[in-house]
Design a protein around this motif. Structure first.
Motif: not given
Lengths: 151, 94, 124
Positions: B24-29, B33-34, B37-38, B41-43, C6-7, C53-55, C69, C76
């Motif tokens: 996945p691209d950098w910073g992709d929400p 991975a995100s 399960i995370s 945890y956050i909620e 992206g990479k 990381y998320k944007k 929330i 993450n």
């Protein structure tokens, strides 16, 4: 191998800085719930303050006051606190390391009880990390040599 | 020998760079991975553990058993250092 | 161009990792090998942190007064936890490796791999 190096400036600055560093380390451990921090980080800062003391002052004098035996006891104490908390949870009728079991002892909100359990094991981790850092540093710098009075 | 090592390193690096094309691209929400399960945890971290710092609550509460093993690892490291290096001597030459 | 934006972070970590890998397999000095291993571990830690990381997101310390929330607002926490423990393992492996190297130096009076093998062959 290691010679005594008396420098007035270094020793005075260390004397002023070390209590502040240790205070900050306790803040990092205790405030880990609300800000970046926790047992590992705070333990590392606390260990760094002791290592600074060992660098600035006479290493033999420090070792007589902060001896290897006491250090090993501290290393084991942290792991012991951690495992004991887990065991207490079993004795109180919940799973291992399920801190909500402490509600039987301290009748407050279940979320608060879990935060309390987290704080206890953070303190245990902090003690272990501090003692491990100091122990590895001492053993590597002095080649593990101990005179008879020091142990 | 050094040229051989360099060839191995370049080949491994090339394979890894090729494999990143599927990552996945950098910073992709919406990366896998995100999403798994995370979010839970956050909620739930304030509601269940009264700890605003999610890292601390995951470290010491949800995954406390992992951290116990971790503490045992550094305990073992200190014991190994002491066992390898420690010796008691009479002479005063340190 | 899309691919590069992206990479590129992965490529930085891969180049760092390959520097460590080269030091581990090509250097003869044992301390340099250990330093290479540390660089390798640092590259892996950076890789894990970058997957968290998320944007447009902030650190995973929640605001208590917030009613609803939104998980997309916070990065993450899980890779941070795993790498926090990995850093401590890194320190302890470094300490144990240095202790073993000190014992080797006391025994053979050298840190070079080939010289140690020579001494071992002569003993036979």
């Amino acid at each position: 191998m290691i010679r005594l190096y008396n420098d007035l400036i270094i020793q005075t600055v260390c004397r002023i800085m070390i209590p502040l560093i240790q205070l900050f380390a306790f803040y990092v451990i205790a405030h880990g719930h609300y800000s970046p921090g926790g047992g590992f980080q705070g333990g590392c800062i606390l260990g760094a303050s002791f290592i600074l003391m060992l660098i600035a002052y006479d290493i033999n004098w420090i070792k007589r006051r902060f001896s290897e035996n006491k250090n090993v006891i501290l290393i084991a104490l942290g792991v012991f606190i951690y495992a004991l908390v887990g065991l207490l949870c079993i004795l109180l009728g919940k799973e291992y390391l399920n801190y909500s079991a402490f509600q039987k002892l301290i009748p407050i909100d279940i979320a608060r009880v879990r935060a309390l359990g987290t704080l206890i094991i953070e303190i245990g981790v902090g003690i272990t990390v501090m003692a491990v850092m100091v122990s590895i540093f001492l053993n590597l710098t002095t080649f593990g040599k101990h005179e008879k009075g020091e142990v | 020998m050094k040229v051989f090592a360099l060839i191995i390193v370049i080949m491994t690096g090339g394979a890894l760079v090729y494999s990143t094309l599927d990552m996945p691209d950098w910073g992709d929400p919406n990366s896998p991975a995100s999403l798994h399960i995370s979010p839970r945890y956050i909620e739930k971290t304030i509601e269940e553990t009264a700890t605003p710092n999610a890292v601390t609550s995951v470290l010491a509460d949800y995954r406390g058993y992992d951290t116990l093993g971790e503490t045992t690892v550094i305990f073992t490291a200190a014991v190994v250092c002491i066992l390898l290096l420690r010796r008691i001597e009479d002479d005063k030459t340190l | 161009m899309e691919i590069i934006i992206g990479k590129y972070n992965y490529w930085i970590y891969i180049s760092l990792m390959m520097i460590g890998f080269y030091a581990m397999i090509a250097k003869k000095n044992l301390v340099k090998k250990i330093v290479g291993m540390n660089i390798f571990q640092t590259a892996i830690i950076l890789f894990f942190i970058s997957t968290a990381y998320k944007k447009d997101a902030t650190i995973p310390i929640l605001v208590k007064s917030q009613e609803v929330i939104n998980p997309a607002q916070y990065i993450n926490p899980l890779p941070h936890v795993l790498m926090l423990t990995a850093i401590v393992v890194m320190v302890s492996t470094f300490g144990v490796a240095l202790a073993i190297i000190m014992m080797l130096y006391k025994q053979y009076k050298t840190l070079d791999e080939d010289e140690i093998i020579e001494i071992l062959k002569k003993k036979k």
